[in-house]
Design an enzyme around this catalytic site. Structure first.
Site, PDB file in Angstrom:
ATOM      1  CE  LYS A  54      22.904 -15.239   0.131  1.00 54.93           C
ATOM      2  NZ  LYS A  54      23.219 -15.625  -1.261  1.00 54.93           N
ATOM      3  CD  GLN A  98      21.736 -18.376  -3.348  1.00 56.16           C
ATOM      4  OE1 GLN A  98      21.622 -17.222  -2.949  1.00 56.16           O
ATOM      5  NE2 GLN A  98      22.781 -19.130  -3.035  1.00 56.16           N
ATOM      6  CG  ASP A 121      25.348 -12.063  -5.496  1.00 51.90           C
ATOM      7  OD1 ASP A 121      25.855 -12.293  -4.386  1.00 51.90           O
ATOM      8  OD2 ASP A 121      24.302 -12.599  -5.911  1.00 51.90           O
TER       9      ASP A 121
HETATM   10  N1  GUN Z   1      25.694 -19.370  -4.585  1.00 52.68           N
HETATM   11  C1  GUN Z   1      26.769 -19.629  -3.798  1.00 52.68           C
HETATM   12  N2  GUN Z   1      27.294 -18.477  -3.302  1.00 52.68           N
HETATM   13  C2  GUN Z   1      26.542 -17.478  -3.799  1.00 52.68           C
HETATM   14  C3  GUN Z   1      26.590 -16.061  -3.645  1.00 52.68           C
HETATM   15  O1  GUN Z   1      27.450 -15.484  -2.967  1.00 52.68           O
HETATM   16  N3  GUN Z   1      25.625 -15.367  -4.312  1.00 52.68           N
HETATM   17  C4  GUN Z   1      24.682 -15.987  -5.092  1.00 52.68           C
HETATM   18  N4  GUN Z   1      23.804 -15.202  -5.715  1.00 52.68           N
HETATM   19  N5  GUN Z   1      24.625 -17.288  -5.258  1.00 52.68           N
HETATM   20  C5  GUN Z   1      25.543 -18.021  -4.607  1.00 52.68           C
END
Ligand code: GUN
Length: 292
Positions: A54, A98, A121
């Site tokens: 990211k 995350q 998110d």
């Molecule tokens: N863990 C697995 N997929 C995601 C996501 O799309 N965003 C976040 N913040 N954590 C994740």
């Protein structure tokens, strides 16, 4: 004949190129770059890779990113303090925590503490509520990526039977909502589906998946969807990312299912790259939402 392979990596690169232009425009008009704060608690290796990817995507499109790494034993209050600091920081437009978080931390408490305008998110209850009501502020990244793959591949779900396998908050629930919606921010080909959501307690799952024109697999189990579960000609979207001794694979038994499906996303190079680029999209949207 084997099904068409839907190249998520190529579509993600296209969207990234478009976004880089929009970000440059934002910077020219406002004199600063949209900024994403990423929070990683603990040392889960997969999460570390996702957060790193990211950050690299931010670099490519011109978004500033700041990484906050906290040890695995971090307490809920300490993490809430960091979130409060990031909420109050006017130089931060988007906050990404995350998941998964360590067991001592209740994810719902943390996700609801993120300012809704900075919730890139789309995990905050307010943003989930807006999504369900058909007036989304942001679209959740992985479901949005699925819609982009469908739309940019010239496919359509309108009037079709979509079977979503999995009921997670991150994928199963929101993709079910989006596919069944009357209107889609992505366009007319990505809504108006008849959607069935299946899960671990569904009786005779294969009988249901075999009626699907479109299967979205978001189960979290390697190669769970087998060829006999797929109607010939169906579109199969694999959201799974499983790390096994034999390497990375999706929730779909790819080689066998490709022989039955009309189109299929691979793993890797399928939905995964879209999740990252849709986060970039949301960070730019968040920066625009926060213009005063
Ligand atoms: N863990 C697995 N997929 C995601 C996501 O799309 N965003 C976040 N913040 N954590 C994740």
């Amino acid at each position: 004949m084997a099904g068409l392979v839907l190249d998520g990596k190529k579509i993600a690169t296209q969207i990234e190129t478009e976004l880089a232009v929009e970000v440059a425009d934002f910077v020219e008009n406002n004199g600063y770059s949209p900024t994403l704060a990423a929070v990683l608690v603990g040392d889960d290796p997969a999460s570390a890779v996702y957060v790193r990817n990211k950050g690299l995507a931010c670099d490519r499109v011109g978004i500033d990113s700041k990484m906050h790494r906290l040890p695995a034993e971090t307490g809920e209050e300490e993490l809430l303090e960091l979130i409060a600091t990031l909420n109050a920081d006017e130089n931060v437009n988007g906050i990404l925590v995350q998941l998964p978080l360590p067991p001592q931390i209740r994810a719902s408490r943390i996700l609801d503490a993120v300012h809704p305008l900075k919730d890139v998110d789309c995990f905050h209850a307010e943003n989930v509520g807006l999504l369900v009501q058909g007036r989304p502020r942001y679209l959740p990244c992985t479901p949005h990526g699925v819609l982009q793959i469908i739309d940019r591949s010239g496919l359509s779900v309108a009037g079709k039977h979509c079977v979503v396998v999995g009921r997670s908050d991150i994928v199963g629930k929101p993709i079910t909502t989006l596919l069944a919606a009357k209107d889609s921010p992505v366009g007319p080909n990505c809504c108006n589906a008849t959607v069935t959501m299946c899960h671990s307690r569904t009786a005779d799952l294969a009988a249901i998946t075999r009626t699907a024109d479109v299967i979205v697999a978001a189960i979290g189990q390697p190669k769970f969807i087998k060829a006999h579960m797929v109607k010939p000609g169906a579109i199969v979207i694999d959201v799974g990312i499983n790390r096994t001794d034999a390497g990375m694979c999706g929730d779909v038994d790819y080689d066998a299912v490709r022989e039955v499906a009309s189109a299929i996303t691979p793993v890797p190079r399928g939905v995964g790259p879209l999740t990252v680029v849709m986060l970039m999209h949301n960070t730019l949207s968040a920066a625009r939402c926060q213009l005063t």
